[in-house]
Design a protein around this motif. Sequence first.
Motif, PDB file in Angstrom:
ATOM      1  N   GLU A 115      48.983  74.069  32.828  1.00  0.00           N
ATOM      2  CA  GLU A 115      48.153  73.240  33.419  1.00  0.00           C
ATOM      3  C   GLU A 115      49.117  71.998  33.736  1.00  0.00           C
ATOM      4  OE1 GLU A 115      44.316  72.134  31.213  1.00  0.00           O
ATOM      5  OE2 GLU A 115      44.079  73.634  30.620  1.00  0.00           O
ATOM      6  N   GLU A 116      48.920  71.312  34.217  1.00  0.00           N
ATOM      7  CA  GLU A 116      49.534  70.185  35.072  1.00  0.00           C
ATOM      8  C   GLU A 116      49.065  69.001  35.327  1.00  0.00           C
ATOM      9  OE1 GLU A 116      52.403  70.826  38.419  1.00  0.00           O
ATOM     10  OE2 GLU A 116      53.027  72.892  37.412  1.00  0.00           O
ATOM     11  N   ALA A 117      49.232  67.380  34.825  1.00  0.00           N
ATOM     12  CA  ALA A 117      48.508  66.390  35.112  1.00  0.00           C
ATOM     13  C   ALA A 117      49.109  65.601  36.615  1.00  0.00           C
ATOM     14  CB  ALA A 117      49.035  65.249  34.102  1.00  0.00           C
ATOM     15  N   LEU A 118      47.069  65.325  36.455  1.00  0.00           N
ATOM     16  CA  LEU A 118      47.656  65.090  38.085  1.00  0.00           C
ATOM     17  C   LEU A 118      47.345  63.528  37.785  1.00  0.00           C
ATOM     18  CD1 LEU A 118      44.975  67.632  39.939  1.00  0.00           C
ATOM     19  CD2 LEU A 118      47.173  67.215  40.005  1.00  0.00           C
ATOM     20  N   PRO A 119      47.658  62.676  39.093  1.00  0.00           N
ATOM     21  CA  PRO A 119      47.152  61.193  38.763  1.00  0.00           C
ATOM     22  C   PRO A 119      45.969  60.034  38.597  1.00  0.00           C
ATOM     23  CG  PRO A 119      48.383  61.900  40.998  1.00  0.00           C
ATOM     24  CD  PRO A 119      47.878  62.824  40.128  1.00  0.00           C
TER      25      PRO A 119
ATOM     26  N   THR B  27      43.502  67.464  35.597  1.00  0.00           N
ATOM     27  CA  THR B  27      44.790  68.671  36.113  1.00  0.00           C
ATOM     28  C   THR B  27      44.465  69.984  36.513  1.00  0.00           C
ATOM     29  OG1 THR B  27      43.657  69.805  33.564  1.00  0.00           O
ATOM     30  CG2 THR B  27      45.180  68.507  33.064  1.00  0.00           C
ATOM     31  N   ILE B  28      45.354  70.076  36.943  1.00  0.00           N
ATOM     32  CA  ILE B  28      45.730  71.795  37.432  1.00  0.00           C
ATOM     33  C   ILE B  28      46.075  72.787  36.871  1.00  0.00           C
ATOM     34  CG2 ILE B  28      47.520  70.919  39.098  1.00  0.00           C
ATOM     35  CD1 ILE B  28      44.867  72.721  40.475  1.00  0.00           C
ATOM     36  N   HIS B  29      45.551  73.713  37.260  1.00  0.00           N
ATOM     37  CA  HIS B  29      45.680  74.924  36.604  1.00  0.00           C
ATOM     38  C   HIS B  29      46.453  76.151  37.515  1.00  0.00           C
ATOM     39  CE1 HIS B  29      46.064  78.990  34.302  1.00  0.00           C
ATOM     40  NE2 HIS B  29      44.811  79.473  35.328  1.00  0.00           N
ATOM     41  N   PHE B  30      47.362  76.784  38.307  1.00  0.00           N
ATOM     42  CA  PHE B  30      47.204  77.666  38.585  1.00  0.00           C
ATOM     43  C   PHE B  30      46.667  79.600  38.207  1.00  0.00           C
ATOM     44  CE2 PHE B  30      49.204  74.667  41.222  1.00  0.00           C
ATOM     45  CZ  PHE B  30      48.382  74.554  42.639  1.00  0.00           C
ATOM     46  N   ASP B  31      46.366  80.431  38.928  1.00  0.00           N
ATOM     47  CA  ASP B  31      46.579  81.726  38.074  1.00  0.00           C
ATOM     48  C   ASP B  31      47.229  82.225  38.983  1.00  0.00           C
ATOM     49  OD1 ASP B  31      44.137  82.005  36.314  1.00  0.00           O
ATOM     50  OD2 ASP B  31      42.799  81.041  38.304  1.00  0.00           O
ATOM     51  N   LEU B  32      47.859  83.604  38.419  1.00  0.00           N
ATOM     52  CA  LEU B  32      48.956  84.884  39.255  1.00  0.00           C
ATOM     53  C   LEU B  32      48.039  84.187  40.463  1.00  0.00           C
ATOM     54  CD1 LEU B  32      49.230  87.098  36.475  1.00  0.00           C
ATOM     55  CD2 LEU B  32      51.374  85.136  37.178  1.00  0.00           C
ATOM     56  N   LYS B  33      49.365  84.634  41.756  1.00  0.00           N
ATOM     57  CA  LYS B  33      48.914  84.617  43.366  1.00  0.00           C
ATOM     58  C   LYS B  33      47.977  86.265  42.780  1.00  0.00           C
ATOM     59  CE  LYS B  33      51.036  85.977  47.843  1.00  0.00           C
ATOM     60  NZ  LYS B  33      52.229  86.407  48.038  1.00  0.00           N
ATOM     61  N   GLN B  34      48.642  87.231  42.415  1.00  0.00           N
ATOM     62  CA  GLN B  34      47.765  88.146  42.527  1.00  0.00           C
ATOM     63  C   GLN B  34      46.425  88.438  41.503  1.00  0.00           C
ATOM     64  OE1 GLN B  34      50.496  87.910  41.382  1.00  0.00           O
ATOM     65  NE2 GLN B  34      52.098  88.561  43.168  1.00  0.00           N
TER      66      GLN B  34
ATOM     67  N   VAL C 114      38.472  66.932  33.818  1.00  0.00           N
ATOM     68  CA  VAL C 114      38.510  67.993  35.314  1.00  0.00           C
ATOM     69  C   VAL C 114      39.593  69.047  35.413  1.00  0.00           C
ATOM     70  CG1 VAL C 114      38.183  68.989  37.647  1.00  0.00           C
ATOM     71  CG2 VAL C 114      37.320  66.637  36.781  1.00  0.00           C
ATOM     72  N   ILE C 115      38.948  70.690  35.188  1.00  0.00           N
ATOM     73  CA  ILE C 115      40.145  71.028  35.082  1.00  0.00           C
ATOM     74  C   ILE C 115      40.262  71.416  36.654  1.00  0.00           C
ATOM     75  CG2 ILE C 115      41.396  73.257  34.521  1.00  0.00           C
ATOM     76  CD1 ILE C 115      39.962  72.461  31.783  1.00  0.00           C
ATOM     77  N   TRP C 116      40.724  71.724  37.487  1.00  0.00           N
ATOM     78  CA  TRP C 116      41.172  72.475  39.250  1.00  0.00           C
ATOM     79  C   TRP C 116      41.790  73.443  38.746  1.00  0.00           C
ATOM     80  CZ3 TRP C 116      38.960  69.516  43.281  1.00  0.00           C
ATOM     81  CH2 TRP C 116      38.898  68.355  42.844  1.00  0.00           C
TER      82      TRP C 116
ATOM     83  N   PRO D 256      43.306  66.630  45.218  1.00  0.00           N
ATOM     84  CA  PRO D 256      42.958  68.591  45.413  1.00  0.00           C
ATOM     85  C   PRO D 256      42.921  68.054  46.527  1.00  0.00           C
ATOM     86  CG  PRO D 256      42.753  67.547  43.288  1.00  0.00           C
ATOM     87  CD  PRO D 256      42.898  66.098  44.029  1.00  0.00           C
ATOM     88  N   HIS D 257      42.751  69.400  47.277  1.00  0.00           N
ATOM     89  CA  HIS D 257      41.748  69.727  48.707  1.00  0.00           C
ATOM     90  C   HIS D 257      41.683  70.963  48.837  1.00  0.00           C
ATOM     91  CE1 HIS D 257      42.868  66.299  50.625  1.00  0.00           C
ATOM     92  NE2 HIS D 257      44.166  65.875  49.891  1.00  0.00           N
ATOM     93  N   TRP D 258      40.959  71.442  49.292  1.00  0.00           N
ATOM     94  CA  TRP D 258      39.956  72.503  49.458  1.00  0.00           C
ATOM     95  C   TRP D 258      39.124  72.973  50.651  1.00  0.00           C
ATOM     96  CZ3 TRP D 258      38.367  68.296  46.836  1.00  0.00           C
ATOM     97  CH2 TRP D 258      37.016  68.506  46.453  1.00  0.00           C
ATOM     98  N   THR D 259      39.073  74.910  51.320  1.00  0.00           N
ATOM     99  CA  THR D 259      39.022  74.457  52.232  1.00  0.00           C
ATOM    100  C   THR D 259      36.932  74.241  52.319  1.00  0.00           C
ATOM    101  OG1 THR D 259      40.149  76.460  52.079  1.00  0.00           O
ATOM    102  CG2 THR D 259      37.318  76.214  53.598  1.00  0.00           C
ATOM    103  N   GLY D 260      36.514  73.479  53.523  1.00  0.00           N
ATOM    104  CA  GLY D 260      35.348  72.686  53.374  1.00  0.00           C
ATOM    105  C   GLY D 260      34.963  72.057  52.714  1.00  0.00           C
ATOM    106  N   ASN D 261      35.785  70.723  52.330  1.00  0.00           N
ATOM    107  CA  ASN D 261      35.689  69.546  51.217  1.00  0.00           C
ATOM    108  C   ASN D 261      35.347  68.060  53.046  1.00  0.00           C
ATOM    109  OD1 ASN D 261      37.761  69.147  52.877  1.00  0.00           O
ATOM    110  ND2 ASN D 261      38.834  68.355  50.678  1.00  0.00           N
ATOM    111  N   GLY D 262      35.399  68.393  54.329  1.00  0.00           N
ATOM    112  CA  GLY D 262      35.052  67.913  54.906  1.00  0.00           C
ATOM    113  C   GLY D 262      35.855  66.637  54.865  1.00  0.00           C
TER     114      GLY D 262
END
Length: 657
Positions: free
Chosen positions: A86-90, A95-102, A356-358, A369-375
Amino acid sequence: MLTFEEGIDIVQEIGQIATVEAARRLFAEKLAPEQLDRIAGFENPAVLLKIANAIAMCQPDIVFINTGSEADRQFIRDLALEKGEEEALPMAGHTIHFDLKQEQGRIIDRTYYVANDKELVSSLALRMSRPEALDTVRKGMVGIMRGKTMVVGFYSRGPAGAPVSNPAMEITSSAYVAHSAELLYRNIYSEFEKEVRHLDHFYTNIHSEGLNRPEDLPDARVLMDRAHRTTYAYKCTYAGNTLLLKKGNHRFSVDRSVYERRGEELAEHMFITCMETPGGRLTGIAGAAPSGCGKTTTAMAGDHFIGDDLAQIWIAEDGTVRSVNPECGIFGILEDVNREGDPVLMRCLREPGTEVIWSNVLIDANGVPHWTGNGEPPPERGCNFQGPWEQGMKDEKGKTVPISHPNARCTLASKALSNYSPKAEDPAGVETRVITYSGRDSDTMPPVWEARNADEGVVIGACIVSAATATEVGAKGVKRAPWANAPFIPGSLADYMDAQFKFFNSEKIDSDKRPIMAGLNYFLTHEARGGEGKKLLGEKRDVKVWLSWLERRSHHDMAAIETPIGFIPCYEDLEKLFKERIDKVYPRDLYDKQFSLYIDNIVKRIDLQLEAYGKEENLPPQLFKVLQSQHAELMALRDKYGPIVTPELIESCKSVN
């Protein structure tokens, strides 16, 4: 059938720790003094042997016994940052966690049930023999935690003391998994053995992410040993494959409901929420929907939130049907979550004060953080699930890369939600008067309809149809999704279906408190009802009205129009509820579009189910009886009125109930 404890216990066969004395010797050798003190008070031989053999098999450098204290939670948070999981966000606590792309969803092609020779396994799942599983785990997990810290956590999947809760251990080298478990489940370190004695079982989960490299992902495996209630997962990162307390243990709970407690309890892929009338009456509602089909939105539309994903349901001694949420947090899909449709959740995500863990969203240059459809206005660039991103970029196949993955998630504790109900922690559960089933259906079923009896209700659940969602790697197209639970039914569909019919027809349920069962469908489009475009006929906020109508029906407060598929609402009642609940005008022409029966589409849907279920063995005859009867009624209605039948026409020839 399923026989528990049959065959070798894989982890014990590999670890070779067979006595409590040998387990304690290993603890003394491998655990630091403080950690040794934490395990010293445990006495249950089965619990001690599982932990010891997991250590012997995985060979971690450090073993951390997580007591659930704030200090221990902080240790886990810090470890997740230190490892780079994870990496800390402001925003504090984010924090943000990225899974493997695949690996952005469940690896269904590498997920197996470990089965003994005579055990039946669902036709929708993969099977692995016990000898092959032993060899697979031995090759994949022996020594996998060298150089790592093993975190051992003790949890309850449900409020401690509830008759359908399930104690479970999560043993992992992933700090992200341990962090997620602390948000999603109840740490009962001090009460764990008491719960094990009370319920006479527990689940064990052993996971290691390995080296976390894309080239290792083809070798990733998730194995579920049903007989010994133990899961194994390695070389994977996505929570659906690694947080084995969740869907891995849900499968064991399904087994328990089918093979130990048939007709008395259920383990379902359902939200739980409560609606409140102006007079203060609270009514519990539980509902199934495949991931990505509005389950969290429906749960949040209730006046009192209990849970958005899983439910343990049972018949109480007073004849009521009651439900508890195995979880105490949300691992929610973010796509299309916005302030208009999800104001409560958005406050947690966009305002300070919530941990929150994103995962797999886009993080902009300011750490937002941003995501599809968040308006909200999207940034020009950032970093998302596949690496650096900018608007308009294409992947190697020339396809536009979205701002976030369709399966991007947020993980947070339910207590952060302003509509979270204290009833969620009541071991007596929530009295449940409504059961719903829904999928993604753009052109066939109305927004809401109620089964005429329990058999028809079970069949609604059996006949969920959904577009494939991003939760499963490699899945695509339209498919059946029985009870939205099919991926998590370990045994035969016949056994599971029989358990459903027995439960909802049980004579132990008080006749005045028997839940009504209903279908929901939020995905009807304009083009499917004579208009143009794929825009939905309704809005997210309409959900509150559909639930309110079902709440009134469960207490016999509103009439309904009987149709071959069940009861549908009267226009005047919906017009009133739209105004009362969401202050919205509901025109008659919209009602006619939403609730007219498009008979050819419905018949085609029934034929799909009859053909598919005709290939299964030993299914209860009630399923075919209901489907064939509805088919005949629909065709008779078509012969009289044509392929499109309005509620007004139906009302003219059917009784109003």
